[in-house]
Design a protein around this motif. Structure first.
Motif, PDB file in Angstrom:
ATOM      1  N   ASP A 272      12.139 -46.048  36.175  1.00  0.00           N
ATOM      2  CA  ASP A 272      13.352 -45.788  35.405  1.00  0.00           C
ATOM      3  C   ASP A 272      14.010 -47.075  34.940  1.00  0.00           C
ATOM      4  OD1 ASP A 272      13.528 -43.000  35.273  1.00  0.00           O
ATOM      5  OD2 ASP A 272      14.295 -42.868  37.313  1.00  0.00           O
ATOM      6  N   VAL A 273      14.000 -48.087  35.795  1.00  0.00           N
ATOM      7  CA  VAL A 273      14.666 -49.349  35.466  1.00  0.00           C
ATOM      8  C   VAL A 273      13.963 -50.036  34.302  1.00  0.00           C
ATOM      9  CG1 VAL A 273      15.271 -51.628  36.345  1.00  0.00           C
ATOM     10  CG2 VAL A 273      15.518 -49.624  37.818  1.00  0.00           C
ATOM     11  N   LEU A 274      12.643 -50.129  34.373  1.00  0.00           N
ATOM     12  CA  LEU A 274      11.895 -50.750  33.279  1.00  0.00           C
ATOM     13  C   LEU A 274      11.990 -49.921  32.003  1.00  0.00           C
ATOM     14  CD1 LEU A 274       8.651 -52.120  34.977  1.00  0.00           C
ATOM     15  CD2 LEU A 274      10.569 -53.418  34.040  1.00  0.00           C
ATOM     16  N   TRP A 275      12.027 -48.610  32.147  1.00  0.00           N
ATOM     17  CA  TRP A 275      12.134 -47.740  30.971  1.00  0.00           C
ATOM     18  C   TRP A 275      13.455 -47.980  30.256  1.00  0.00           C
ATOM     19  CZ3 TRP A 275      11.519 -41.665  31.350  1.00  0.00           C
ATOM     20  CH2 TRP A 275      11.278 -41.160  30.068  1.00  0.00           C
ATOM     21  N   TRP A 282      17.633 -56.181  28.162  1.00  0.00           N
ATOM     22  CA  TRP A 282      18.103 -56.752  29.422  1.00  0.00           C
ATOM     23  C   TRP A 282      19.629 -56.774  29.548  1.00  0.00           C
ATOM     24  CZ3 TRP A 282      14.909 -56.759  33.188  1.00  0.00           C
ATOM     25  CH2 TRP A 282      13.557 -57.079  33.015  1.00  0.00           C
ATOM     26  N   PRO A 283      20.400 -57.135  28.512  1.00  0.00           N
ATOM     27  CA  PRO A 283      21.866 -57.139  28.674  1.00  0.00           C
ATOM     28  C   PRO A 283      22.429 -55.779  29.066  1.00  0.00           C
ATOM     29  CG  PRO A 283      21.241 -58.388  26.722  1.00  0.00           C
ATOM     30  CD  PRO A 283      20.006 -57.701  27.198  1.00  0.00           C
ATOM     31  N   ALA A 284      21.912 -54.713  28.473  1.00  0.00           N
ATOM     32  CA  ALA A 284      22.399 -53.373  28.826  1.00  0.00           C
ATOM     33  C   ALA A 284      22.063 -53.038  30.280  1.00  0.00           C
ATOM     34  CB  ALA A 284      21.783 -52.337  27.892  1.00  0.00           C
ATOM     35  N   LEU A 285      20.883 -53.465  30.737  1.00  0.00           N
ATOM     36  CA  LEU A 285      20.508 -53.214  32.131  1.00  0.00           C
ATOM     37  C   LEU A 285      21.440 -53.965  33.081  1.00  0.00           C
ATOM     38  CD1 LEU A 285      18.493 -51.937  34.122  1.00  0.00           C
ATOM     39  CD2 LEU A 285      17.128 -54.019  33.930  1.00  0.00           C
ATOM     40  N   LEU A 287      24.530 -54.918  32.466  1.00  0.00           N
ATOM     41  CA  LEU A 287      25.835 -54.281  32.390  1.00  0.00           C
ATOM     42  C   LEU A 287      25.871 -53.016  33.245  1.00  0.00           C
ATOM     43  CD1 LEU A 287      28.641 -54.322  31.063  1.00  0.00           C
ATOM     44  CD2 LEU A 287      27.676 -52.963  29.193  1.00  0.00           C
ATOM     45  N   GLY A 288      24.815 -52.223  33.168  1.00  0.00           N
ATOM     46  CA  GLY A 288      24.751 -51.029  33.999  1.00  0.00           C
ATOM     47  C   GLY A 288      24.692 -51.358  35.476  1.00  0.00           C
ATOM     48  N   PHE A 289      24.009 -52.446  35.826  1.00  0.00           N
ATOM     49  CA  PHE A 289      23.919 -52.854  37.228  1.00  0.00           C
ATOM     50  C   PHE A 289      25.286 -53.225  37.780  1.00  0.00           C
ATOM     51  CE2 PHE A 289      23.601 -56.417  40.225  1.00  0.00           C
ATOM     52  CZ  PHE A 289      22.904 -55.811  41.265  1.00  0.00           C
ATOM     53  N   PHE A 290      26.055 -54.038  37.051  1.00  0.00           N
ATOM     54  CA  PHE A 290      27.360 -54.452  37.540  1.00  0.00           C
ATOM     55  C   PHE A 290      28.347 -53.279  37.564  1.00  0.00           C
ATOM     56  CE2 PHE A 290      25.836 -58.711  36.127  1.00  0.00           C
ATOM     57  CZ  PHE A 290      25.886 -59.314  37.379  1.00  0.00           C
TER      58      PHE A 290
END
Length: 332
Positions: A272-275, A282-285, A287-290
């Motif tokens: 799911d993370v790579l998808w 990468w920036p959106a990932l 942002l979602g992580f934080f």
């Protein structure tokens, strides 16, 4: 990879995917802006835990008796066409049952606590009877994270220590008693030429020589690593904005090197993370992580004097679900 007017090669498809994603974000924002009280939250977790446990037992009985559900094969277990979805659903219900059992026990509501414990035992039985490793992983990782959080920052750390001991005891007992899922943990076995992530392009039966030379007939971990590396190559070409929502399956064939021997269409990269990173960048990932980390901090045991049991149990379930998304696709 995009067109002159857009970063995505299929603007309408990306618009549809983006609208669905925004709808989910709006629903989450509405839930966060209007939180329910502890009584409502505890009642909801009871319904989820006990209801999912009862439905899981019914599905298990139907599988044993070979009573297929409409639209599903009699060999399948559960209400979903994919065994992983059924196990994930059971694991989340198990976390809800554990949270409601502890919350009711602290208030001496022994009837509801007993029903939740009984449902928890049924869910564990269903998870062991299924052949999916994902559900067991989510369940025990969630319980482990929850017990560690309670031992570290909970108002009563003895509760967390006792839970940690019970989790270790349960995992050890399940390991020695076995089950179909445990057999898959011990010996994953070969991966079929077409996995759940792929769609047949040619409906032919491979010969034994083709099976032995097929790179997808190796261990499951090896196949996943190769498709992860191919996805990272795709991310290297579109690191900032990704391919655009909904475009992974159409653009990934251009970057298939290590998985070229699998004559099929990859619908997702088995993660799911790579998808998400491949389609949004990468920036959106990050942002979602934080953003997710900030939500977890609000649900930590030390942050809430009221409802810390149910809040932390739900957070641990979501944490395990998201962590498993690094190595598998949960809802695809």
């Amino acid at each position: 990879l995009g067109s002159v007017w857009s970063w995505t090669p299929q603007p309408l498809l990306s618009l549809e995917s983006m609208l669905l994603f925004l709808a989910g974000l709006l629903w989450l924002t509405w839930l966060l802006a209007d939180p329910v009280g502890e009584r409502t939250r505890r009642r909801s977790m009871r319904i989820l835990g006990i209801g999912i446990g009862a439905l899981g037992i019914i599905a298990l009985i139907c599988k044993i008796q070979k009573w297929p559900f409409p639209g599903l094969d009699e060999t399948e277990y559960g209400f979903f066409p994919n065994r992983n979805h059924m196990s994930n659903w059971l694991a989340m219900g198990g976390m809800a049952a554990a949270g409601s059992a502890l919350a009711d026990a602290r208030r001496r509501n022994w009837l509801w606590a007993g029903l939740s414990v009984f449902s928890l035992a049924g869910i564990l039985l269903c998870l062991a009877a299924n052949t999916s490793r994902g559900g067991l992983s989510i369940f025990f990782i969630g319980l482990l994270a929850w017990s560690i959080a309670l031992s570290w920052r909970g108002p009563d750390r003895r509760v967390g220590a006792a839970m940690l001991g019970l989790v270790i005891l349960g995992a050890t007992t399940l390991l020695f008693t076995g089950g179909k899922s445990l057999n898959r943990f011990k010996s994953p076995g070969p991966v079929p030429p077409v996995r759940a992530a792929v769609e047949d392009s040619v409906s032919t039966t491979p010969s034994p020589q083709e099976k032995s030379s097929d790179p997808a007939s190796g261990p499951a971990l090896d196949f996943r690593l190769r498709i992860y590396l191919d996805t990272l190559d795709l991310l290297g070409a579109t690191p900032w904005l990704g391919t655009g929502p909904g475009n992974f399956a159409y653009l990934f064939p251009l970057f298939r090197e290590r998985t070229m021997g699998v004559q099929s269409r990859a619908l997702h990269p088995e993660s799911d993370v790579l998808w998400f990173a491949a389609e949004y960048g990468w920036p959106a990932l990050l942002l979602g992580f934080f953003g997710t980390l900030a939500l977890f901090r609000q649900a930590a045991p030390g942050q809430n004097r009221e409802g810390w049991v149910t809040r932390s149990a739900a957070a641990a379930a979501v944490f395990a679900f998201l962590l498993h998304g690094f190595a598998d696709v949960q809802i695809g």
